[in-house]
Scaffold this motif. Structure first.
Motif, PDB file in Angstrom:
ATOM      1  N   VAL A 222     -25.929   7.716  38.117  1.00 28.38           N
ATOM      2  CA  VAL A 222     -25.792   6.492  37.316  1.00 28.38           C
ATOM      3  C   VAL A 222     -26.046   5.231  38.136  1.00 28.38           C
ATOM      4  CG1 VAL A 222     -24.168   7.607  35.753  1.00 28.38           C
ATOM      5  CG2 VAL A 222     -23.288   6.330  37.716  1.00 28.38           C
ATOM      6  N   GLY A 223     -26.281   5.390  39.458  1.00 29.75           N
ATOM      7  CA  GLY A 223     -26.614   4.236  40.291  1.00 29.75           C
ATOM      8  C   GLY A 223     -25.439   3.360  40.655  1.00 29.75           C
ATOM      9  N   ARG A 224     -24.262   3.978  40.875  1.00 28.43           N
ATOM     10  CA  ARG A 224     -23.071   3.222  41.274  1.00 28.43           C
ATOM     11  C   ARG A 224     -22.580   3.674  42.633  1.00 28.43           C
ATOM     12  NH1 ARG A 224     -18.691   2.624  36.475  1.00 28.43           N
ATOM     13  NH2 ARG A 224     -17.665   1.593  38.235  1.00 28.43           N
ATOM     14  N   ALA A 225     -21.969   2.735  43.360  1.00 31.14           N
ATOM     15  CA  ALA A 225     -21.371   3.096  44.645  1.00 31.14           C
ATOM     16  C   ALA A 225     -20.233   4.073  44.393  1.00 31.14           C
ATOM     17  CB  ALA A 225     -20.849   1.848  45.356  1.00 31.14           C
ATOM     18  N   TRP A 226     -20.103   5.066  45.283  1.00 32.13           N
ATOM     19  CA  TRP A 226     -19.066   6.093  45.125  1.00 32.13           C
ATOM     20  C   TRP A 226     -17.747   5.549  45.646  1.00 32.13           C
ATOM     21  CZ3 TRP A 226     -19.030  11.492  47.956  1.00 32.13           C
ATOM     22  CH2 TRP A 226     -18.082  12.313  47.337  1.00 32.13           C
ATOM     23  N   LYS A 227     -17.073   4.770  44.798  1.00 34.00           N
ATOM     24  CA  LYS A 227     -15.792   4.176  45.142  1.00 34.00           C
ATOM     25  C   LYS A 227     -14.948   4.060  43.876  1.00 34.00           C
ATOM     26  CE  LYS A 227     -17.321  -0.604  44.540  1.00 34.00           C
ATOM     27  NZ  LYS A 227     -16.421  -0.878  43.391  1.00 34.00           N
ATOM     28  N   ARG A 228     -13.660   3.819  44.075  1.00 33.02           N
ATOM     29  CA  ARG A 228     -12.739   3.722  42.940  1.00 33.02           C
ATOM     30  C   ARG A 228     -11.692   2.681  43.266  1.00 33.02           C
ATOM     31  NH1 ARG A 228     -13.082   4.877  37.696  1.00 33.02           N
ATOM     32  NH2 ARG A 228     -11.226   5.772  36.759  1.00 33.02           N
ATOM     33  N   GLY A 229     -11.335   1.860  42.280  1.00 34.31           N
ATOM     34  CA  GLY A 229     -10.350   0.807  42.488  1.00 34.31           C
ATOM     35  C   GLY A 229      -9.089   1.042  41.667  1.00 34.31           C
ATOM     36  N   TYR A 230      -7.929   0.853  42.294  1.00 32.60           N
ATOM     37  CA  TYR A 230      -6.643   1.013  41.612  1.00 32.60           C
ATOM     38  C   TYR A 230      -5.801  -0.245  41.802  1.00 32.60           C
ATOM     39  CZ  TYR A 230      -7.757   6.016  41.541  1.00 32.60           C
ATOM     40  OH  TYR A 230      -8.366   7.234  41.343  1.00 32.60           O
ATOM     41  N   LEU A 231      -5.225  -0.739  40.715  1.00 33.77           N
ATOM     42  CA  LEU A 231      -4.263  -1.836  40.770  1.00 33.77           C
ATOM     43  C   LEU A 231      -2.878  -1.268  40.498  1.00 33.77           C
ATOM     44  CD1 LEU A 231      -3.660  -4.939  40.882  1.00 33.77           C
ATOM     45  CD2 LEU A 231      -3.800  -4.887  38.383  1.00 33.77           C
ATOM     46  N   LEU A 232      -1.965  -1.428  41.460  1.00 33.82           N
ATOM     47  CA  LEU A 232      -0.579  -0.989  41.292  1.00 33.82           C
ATOM     48  C   LEU A 232       0.271  -2.238  41.086  1.00 33.82           C
ATOM     49  CD1 LEU A 232      -0.316   1.603  44.229  1.00 33.82           C
ATOM     50  CD2 LEU A 232      -1.408   1.858  42.001  1.00 33.82           C
ATOM     51  N   TYR A 233       0.920  -2.346  39.949  1.00 34.58           N
ATOM     52  CA  TYR A 233       1.696  -3.547  39.672  1.00 34.58           C
ATOM     53  C   TYR A 233       3.049  -3.181  39.073  1.00 34.58           C
ATOM     54  CZ  TYR A 233       0.363  -3.008  34.725  1.00 34.58           C
ATOM     55  OH  TYR A 233       0.187  -2.529  33.444  1.00 34.58           O
ATOM     56  N   GLY A 234       4.015  -4.040  39.300  1.00 36.05           N
ATOM     57  CA  GLY A 234       5.364  -3.818  38.791  1.00 36.05           C
ATOM     58  C   GLY A 234       6.389  -4.453  39.705  1.00 36.05           C
ATOM     59  N   PRO A 235       7.665  -4.367  39.351  1.00 40.38           N
ATOM     60  CA  PRO A 235       8.730  -5.003  40.135  1.00 40.38           C
ATOM     61  C   PRO A 235       8.803  -4.445  41.554  1.00 40.38           C
ATOM     62  CG  PRO A 235       9.539  -4.269  37.989  1.00 40.38           C
ATOM     63  CD  PRO A 235       8.183  -3.676  38.155  1.00 40.38           C
ATOM     64  N   PRO A 236       9.400  -5.187  42.485  1.00 42.37           N
ATOM     65  CA  PRO A 236       9.589  -4.672  43.852  1.00 42.37           C
ATOM     66  C   PRO A 236      10.486  -3.432  43.830  1.00 42.37           C
ATOM     67  CG  PRO A 236       9.993  -7.048  43.741  1.00 42.37           C
ATOM     68  CD  PRO A 236       9.877  -6.571  42.336  1.00 42.37           C
ATOM     69  N   GLY A 237      10.205  -2.486  44.704  1.00 52.71           N
ATOM     70  CA  GLY A 237      11.051  -1.299  44.821  1.00 52.71           C
ATOM     71  C   GLY A 237      10.717  -0.182  43.864  1.00 52.71           C
ATOM     72  N   THR A 238       9.566  -0.273  43.195  1.00 57.51           N
ATOM     73  CA  THR A 238       9.213   0.762  42.208  1.00 57.51           C
ATOM     74  C   THR A 238       8.290   1.839  42.785  1.00 57.51           C
ATOM     75  OG1 THR A 238       7.487  -0.740  41.387  1.00 57.51           O
ATOM     76  CG2 THR A 238       9.572  -0.692  40.187  1.00 57.51           C
ATOM     77  N   GLY A 239       7.990   1.768  44.084  1.00 58.76           N
ATOM     78  CA  GLY A 239       7.268   2.866  44.726  1.00 58.76           C
ATOM     79  C   GLY A 239       5.777   2.662  44.883  1.00 58.76           C
ATOM     80  N   LYS A 240       5.319   1.407  44.897  1.00 64.31           N
ATOM     81  CA  LYS A 240       3.877   1.168  45.019  1.00 64.31           C
ATOM     82  C   LYS A 240       3.359   1.632  46.385  1.00 64.31           C
ATOM     83  CE  LYS A 240       4.417  -3.210  43.782  1.00 64.31           C
ATOM     84  NZ  LYS A 240       5.783  -3.205  43.187  1.00 64.31           N
ATOM     85  N   SER A 241       4.056   1.274  47.460  1.00 64.99           N
ATOM     86  CA  SER A 241       3.624   1.696  48.797  1.00 64.99           C
ATOM     87  C   SER A 241       3.738   3.214  48.960  1.00 64.99           C
ATOM     88  CB  SER A 241       4.465   0.991  49.872  1.00 64.99           C
ATOM     89  OG  SER A 241       4.251  -0.412  49.834  1.00 64.99           O
ATOM     90  N   SER A 242       4.769   3.801  48.375  1.00 67.32           N
ATOM     91  CA  SER A 242       4.931   5.258  48.455  1.00 67.32           C
ATOM     92  C   SER A 242       3.803   5.968  47.722  1.00 67.32           C
ATOM     93  CB  SER A 242       6.283   5.676  47.860  1.00 67.32           C
ATOM     94  OG  SER A 242       7.353   5.177  48.638  1.00 67.32           O
ATOM     95  N   LEU A 243       3.338   5.393  46.616  1.00 62.71           N
ATOM     96  CA  LEU A 243       2.222   5.992  45.885  1.00 62.71           C
ATOM     97  C   LEU A 243       0.948   5.952  46.730  1.00 62.71           C
ATOM     98  CD1 LEU A 243       0.893   7.249  43.435  1.00 62.71           C
ATOM     99  CD2 LEU A 243       0.709   4.962  42.410  1.00 62.71           C
TER     100      LEU A 243
END
Length: 446
Positions: A222-243
């Motif tokens: 399809v002519g796209r770079a082989w990459k993926r973007g994720y946005l992790l959002y929510g209150p502090p302490g909900t496990g974003k860094s652990s994910l």
């Protein structure tokens, strides 16, 4: 005289026949030995460096591949352990030999070291040339070149993935004009099994990761770079860094922790991207805080430290970094932004192609609590669980706060009673943090 000549001729013929029979018998009983003795050997040499300073990838592959070919009778091995490594590493000795068999082809490897003393600087350590030699029958040249050596490389890749130590990289400024990535081993124990996440959300993230790493041909088609973007959002302490850590451990991808405040210009931003490796995760935590310092692409507001030459990091530069031409300099890479305030982000950062999957990390659910109870207390069920389930339906509490309560005692009864007390206090006090994603779980772009 003639009769003597005849007798000698008969003896010669008899001896020749006997010798022929003996050779035939030996070839029948010891075919491998005589085949090697009578064969025409060929030698391939694999030097450590190709050209001036380009390391030979095949040499590096052999350093790992041949570790499984070390003979049990070997009497000398060199081992080492660095401060950052938890296991011993094996190094080969000069003239060390290895034997290998590939599709009935007998192959012999030999490792060599040549030291050259410096005539001009005797005090300096000698220069070393290291290389491997591969010896085999000349008639097997085509199969060795076209089948065996590619097999060695593929085996090396599999061994490397199995033994891979995941690295956590951070930016270090060497001088006012130069930065580089420095790394330590990632020892974060988070896995998807230990994450206190909504089960359906966890499954969706896992399936998306699996699909991403298997779609190289799709991205090329399809002519796209082989990459993926994720946005992790929510209150502090909900496990974003652990994910983030769990994703790295699951995929065995290195993590590059990018702090925009360490950079002076869009040019440095591009350099940091080029210096990352394939199969890696690039993380910008609290992107809303970093964005506030960026030069706005339209109005010029919010400009950050501009030096005498007018260098700066711009929002436009960050957008091109995640989805421009420079983002295609590599493959199988993941970009992750985390934020406590999704509403503060520029909409251009959130669109598909930059952040392909928006993952809402919310307050702890009952399923998340059961995961934490299993992790911290080793219990999967308890009479107090029903009471806790009822409290969680009307109480906003993060997984970090529950974990803190459970850590206060190793006795399940005491820890769970303490958690009930905390939940009741939170229920009456309420939560001062406004969860912008309440009611959401996942926004997904193809």
């Amino acid at each position: 005289m003639d009769s003597l000549k005849n007798i000698l001729a008969l003896i010669s013929k008899w001896l020749s026949a006997c010798a022929s029979m003996v050779v035939s018998l030996l070839l029948l009983v010891f075919p491998g030995f005589f085949k090697r003795w009578l064969s025409d050997p060929m030698t391939l040499q694999i030097d450590e460096y190709h050209g001036i300073n380009s390391r030979n990838q095949l040499f590096g592959a052999l350093e790992l591949y041949l570790q499984n070919k070390i003979s049990p009778s070997t009497r000398l091995l060199k081992i080492a352990q660095t401060r950052k490594d938890s296991i011993f590493s094996t190094h080969f000795s000069d003239n060390q030999e290895f034997e290998d068999v590939y599709e009935d082809i007998q192959l012999k490897w030999k490792f060599n070291i040549i030291s050259k003393e410096s005539n001009h600087h005797p005090s300096l350590a000698s220069k070393r040339k290291q290389y491997f030699q591969l010896i085999f029958d000349l008639e097997q040249k085509e199969k060795v070149m076209n089948s065996y050596l590619p097999y060695v490389l593929e085996t090396f890749k599999a061994m490397k993935e199995e033994r891979k130590l995941i690295k956590l990289h951070t930016l270090v400024r060497v001088d006012p004009y130069k930065i580089r990535w420095d790394a330590i081993n990632l020892e974060h124990p988070a896995t998807f099994e230990t994450l206190a996440m909504d089960l359906e959300l966890k499954t969706s993230v896992l399936e998306d990761l699996e699909k991403f790493v298997k779609r190289k041909e799709f991205y090329q088609r399809v002519g796209r770079a082989w990459k993926r973007g994720y946005l992790l959002y929510g209150p502090p302490g909900t496990g974003k860094s652990s994910l983030v850590a769990a994703m790295a451990n699951y995929l065995k991808f290195d993590i590059y922790d990018l702090q925009l405040t360490h950079l002076k210009s869009d040019m440095e931003l591009r350099k940091t991207l080029i210096a990352t490796t394939n199969k890696s995760i690039l993380v910008i935590e609290d992107i809303d805080c970093s964005q506030a310092e960026l030069q706005d692409r339209n109005s010029g507001k919010g400009s950050r430290k501009i030096d005498s030459e007018g260098q700066q990091i711009t929002l436009s530069g960050l957008l091109n970094f995640t989805d421009g031409l420079w983002s295609s300099c590599g493959e199988e890479r993941i970009f992750i932004f985390t934020t406590n305030h999704k509403s503060k982000l520029d909409p251009a950062l959130l669109r598909s192609g930059r952040m392909d999957m928006h993952i809402h990390m919310s307050y702890c659910s009952y399923e998340g609590f059961k995961t934490l109870a299993s992790n911290y207390l080793g219990v999967c069920d308890h009479p107090l669980f029903e009471n806790i389930e009822c409290l969680l339906k009307n109480t906003k509490i993060t997984p970090a706060q529950i974990a803190e309560a459970l850590m206060k005692s190793e006795e399940a009864e005491v820890a769970l009673q303490g958690l009930i007390t905390v939940l009741k206090e939170k229920r009456y006090k309420g939560d001062e943090y406004l969860d912008e994603g309440e009611g959401e779980h996942l926004t997904y772009f193809i």
